[in-house]
Write a protein that holds these residues in place. Structure first.
Motif, PDB file in Angstrom:
ATOM      1  N   UNK A  92       0.840  -1.193   0.000  1.00 39.01           N
ATOM      2  CA  UNK A  92       0.000   0.000   0.000  1.00 39.01           C
ATOM      3  C   UNK A  92       0.876   1.244   0.000  1.00 39.01           C
ATOM      4  N   UNK A  93       0.329   2.353  -0.523  1.00 35.44           N
ATOM      5  CA  UNK A  93       0.996   3.639  -0.419  1.00 35.44           C
ATOM      6  C   UNK A  93       1.059   4.002   1.061  1.00 35.44           C
ATOM      7  N   UNK A  94       2.144   4.620   1.496  1.00 36.84           N
ATOM      8  CA  UNK A  94       2.403   4.802   2.922  1.00 36.84           C
ATOM      9  C   UNK A  94       2.568   6.265   3.300  1.00 36.84           C
ATOM     10  N   UNK A  95       2.009   6.600   4.479  1.00 39.58           N
ATOM     11  CA  UNK A  95       2.284   7.892   5.107  1.00 39.58           C
ATOM     12  C   UNK A  95       2.517   7.656   6.588  1.00 39.58           C
ATOM     13  N   UNK A  96       3.632   8.164   7.114  1.00 38.05           N
ATOM     14  CA  UNK A  96       3.991   8.034   8.531  1.00 38.05           C
ATOM     15  C   UNK A  96       3.936   9.416   9.170  1.00 38.05           C
ATOM     16  N   UNK A  97       3.218   9.524  10.300  1.00 38.31           N
ATOM     17  CA  UNK A  97       3.113  10.796  11.009  1.00 38.31           C
ATOM     18  C   UNK A  97       3.380  10.575  12.489  1.00 38.31           C
ATOM     19  N   UNK A  98       4.524  11.043  13.006  1.00 42.61           N
ATOM     20  CA  UNK A  98       4.751  10.961  14.454  1.00 42.61           C
ATOM     21  C   UNK A  98       3.753  11.856  15.186  1.00 42.61           C
ATOM     22  N   UNK A  99       3.169  11.334  16.270  1.00 38.99           N
ATOM     23  CA  UNK A  99       2.201  12.089  17.072  1.00 38.99           C
ATOM     24  C   UNK A  99       2.532  11.909  18.551  1.00 38.99           C
ATOM     25  N   UNK A 100       1.852  12.682  19.386  1.00 36.56           N
ATOM     26  CA  UNK A 100       2.014  12.565  20.841  1.00 36.56           C
ATOM     27  C   UNK A 100       3.483  12.714  21.245  1.00 36.56           C
ATOM     28  N   UNK A 101       4.133  13.760  20.694  1.00 42.47           N
ATOM     29  CA  UNK A 101       5.526  14.017  21.040  1.00 42.47           C
ATOM     30  C   UNK A 101       6.491  12.942  20.570  1.00 42.47           C
ATOM     31  N   UNK A 102       6.104  12.180  19.538  1.00 43.03           N
ATOM     32  CA  UNK A 102       6.970  11.125  19.010  1.00 43.03           C
ATOM     33  C   UNK A 102       6.807   9.793  19.729  1.00 43.03           C
ATOM     34  N   UNK A 107       0.357   5.308  11.134  1.00 42.99           N
ATOM     35  CA  UNK A 107       0.823   4.602   9.943  1.00 42.99           C
ATOM     36  C   UNK A 107      -0.388   4.420   9.045  1.00 42.99           C
ATOM     37  N   UNK A 108      -0.407   5.150   7.910  1.00 41.73           N
ATOM     38  CA  UNK A 108      -1.547   5.073   7.000  1.00 41.73           C
ATOM     39  C   UNK A 108      -1.128   4.363   5.724  1.00 41.73           C
ATOM     40  N   UNK A 109      -1.833   3.284   5.439  1.00 38.90           N
ATOM     41  CA  UNK A 109      -1.662   2.564   4.184  1.00 38.90           C
ATOM     42  C   UNK A 109      -2.883   2.814   3.331  1.00 38.90           C
ATOM     43  N   UNK A 110      -2.679   3.148   2.044  1.00 43.96           N
ATOM     44  CA  UNK A 110      -3.840   3.408   1.194  1.00 43.96           C
ATOM     45  C   UNK A 110      -3.641   2.818  -0.192  1.00 43.96           C
ATOM     46  N   UNK A 111      -4.780   2.566  -0.816  1.00 47.45           N
ATOM     47  CA  UNK A 111      -4.838   1.995  -2.152  1.00 47.45           C
ATOM     48  C   UNK A 111      -5.951   2.749  -2.856  1.00 47.45           C
ATOM     49  N   UNK A 112      -5.588   3.623  -3.815  1.00 41.73           N
ATOM     50  CA  UNK A 112      -6.601   4.475  -4.430  1.00 41.73           C
ATOM     51  C   UNK A 112      -7.234   5.342  -3.356  1.00 41.73           C
ATOM     52  N   UNK A 113      -8.574   5.463  -3.358  1.00 38.88           N
ATOM     53  CA  UNK A 113      -9.232   6.312  -2.355  1.00 38.88           C
ATOM     54  C   UNK A 113      -9.434   5.610  -1.002  1.00 38.88           C
ATOM     55  N   UNK A 114      -9.061   4.355  -0.912  1.00 41.95           N
ATOM     56  CA  UNK A 114      -9.303   3.583   0.302  1.00 41.95           C
ATOM     57  C   UNK A 114      -8.040   3.483   1.143  1.00 41.95           C
ATOM     58  N   UNK A 115      -8.206   3.418   2.440  1.00 43.27           N
ATOM     59  CA  UNK A 115      -7.043   3.265   3.297  1.00 43.27           C
ATOM     60  C   UNK A 115      -7.446   3.082   4.744  1.00 43.27           C
ATOM     61  N   UNK A 116      -6.444   2.819   5.562  1.00 47.39           N
ATOM     62  CA  UNK A 116      -6.695   2.729   6.989  1.00 47.39           C
ATOM     63  C   UNK A 116      -5.444   3.181   7.725  1.00 47.39           C
ATOM     64  N   UNK A 117      -5.660   3.666   8.928  1.00 52.26           N
ATOM     65  CA  UNK A 117      -4.563   4.166   9.743  1.00 52.26           C
ATOM     66  C   UNK A 117      -4.460   3.329  11.001  1.00 52.26           C
ATOM     67  N   UNK A 118      -3.251   2.900  11.318  1.00 54.74           N
ATOM     68  CA  UNK A 118      -2.957   2.228  12.586  1.00 54.74           C
ATOM     69  C   UNK A 118      -2.089   3.176  13.397  1.00 54.74           C
ATOM     70  N   UNK A 119      -2.202   3.096  14.713  1.00 56.01           N
ATOM     71  CA  UNK A 119      -1.304   3.852  15.571  1.00 56.01           C
ATOM     72  C   UNK A 119      -0.354   2.867  16.229  1.00 56.01           C
ATOM     73  N   UNK A 120       0.928   3.059  15.961  1.00 52.34           N
ATOM     74  CA  UNK A 120       1.964   2.230  16.556  1.00 52.34           C
ATOM     75  C   UNK A 120       2.531   2.957  17.764  1.00 52.34           C
ATOM     76  N   UNK A 121       3.036   2.211  18.729  1.00 56.98           N
ATOM     77  CA  UNK A 121       3.552   2.778  19.976  1.00 56.98           C
ATOM     78  C   UNK A 121       5.064   2.560  20.022  1.00 56.98           C
ATOM     79  N   UNK A 122       5.781   3.631  20.359  1.00 58.34           N
ATOM     80  CA  UNK A 122       7.251   3.522  20.447  1.00 58.34           C
ATOM     81  C   UNK A 122       7.633   2.617  21.611  1.00 58.34           C
ATOM     82  N   UNK A 123       8.594   1.720  21.386  1.00 58.83           N
ATOM     83  CA  UNK A 123       9.117   0.851  22.422  1.00 58.83           C
ATOM     84  C   UNK A 123      10.275   1.597  23.083  1.00 58.83           C
TER      85      UNK A 123
END
Length: 124
Positions: A92-102, A107-123
């Motif tokens: 999928x096309x990717x966009x990464x956006x650090x949030x909450x002070x990093x 993590x947004x993966x998209x395909x055409x107009x469709x996509x979904x965003x997951x929030x990953x947590x820093x270890x």
């Protein structure tokens, strides 16, 4: 704030940790590999049977799932990369956006107009 570091991704449905992904930067682009599988039923020798490129049948641990995202001009966003979902083998096309002070990474993966965003947590 940067996406570089070790991240834990969570299952969208159960909220349980699935894997730890190490994101590194090389030549101005970020890439990420699965460092550890955390799912309860994960096998240490699990392979990417659904992958369709050179990653097919490669071990999940060490598998590169993020490729080539670059920092957008004047923004705290990394884009124009690809992310692989090893469960279905699709990229999928990717966009990464650090949030909450990093401390978190959208993590947004998209395909055409469709996509979904997951929030990953820093270890830490």
């Amino acid at each position: 704030m940067s996406p570089v570091g070790l991240w834990r991704n969570l299952d969208d449905k159960t909220g349980e940790a699935k894997a730890e992904i190490r994101i590194t930067e090389t030549g101005g682009a970020v890439n990420g590999r699965i460092e550890k599988l955390l799912r309860k039923n994960a096998k240490p020798d699990e392979k990417c049977v659904e992958c369709r490129d050179e990653r097919k049948d490669q071990p999940m641990v060490g598998l590169e799932i993020i490729r080539g995202a670059k920092k957008a001009e004047g923004k705290e966003v990394w884009e124009d990369g690809k992310i692989l979902d090893p469960e279905n083998g699709r990229e999928y096309r990717l966009r990464l956006t650090p949030v909450d002070g990093g401390r978190k990474l959208d993590v947004r993966g998209s395909f055409g107009p469709f996509g979904r965003t997951q929030t990953w947590v820093r270890v830490q």
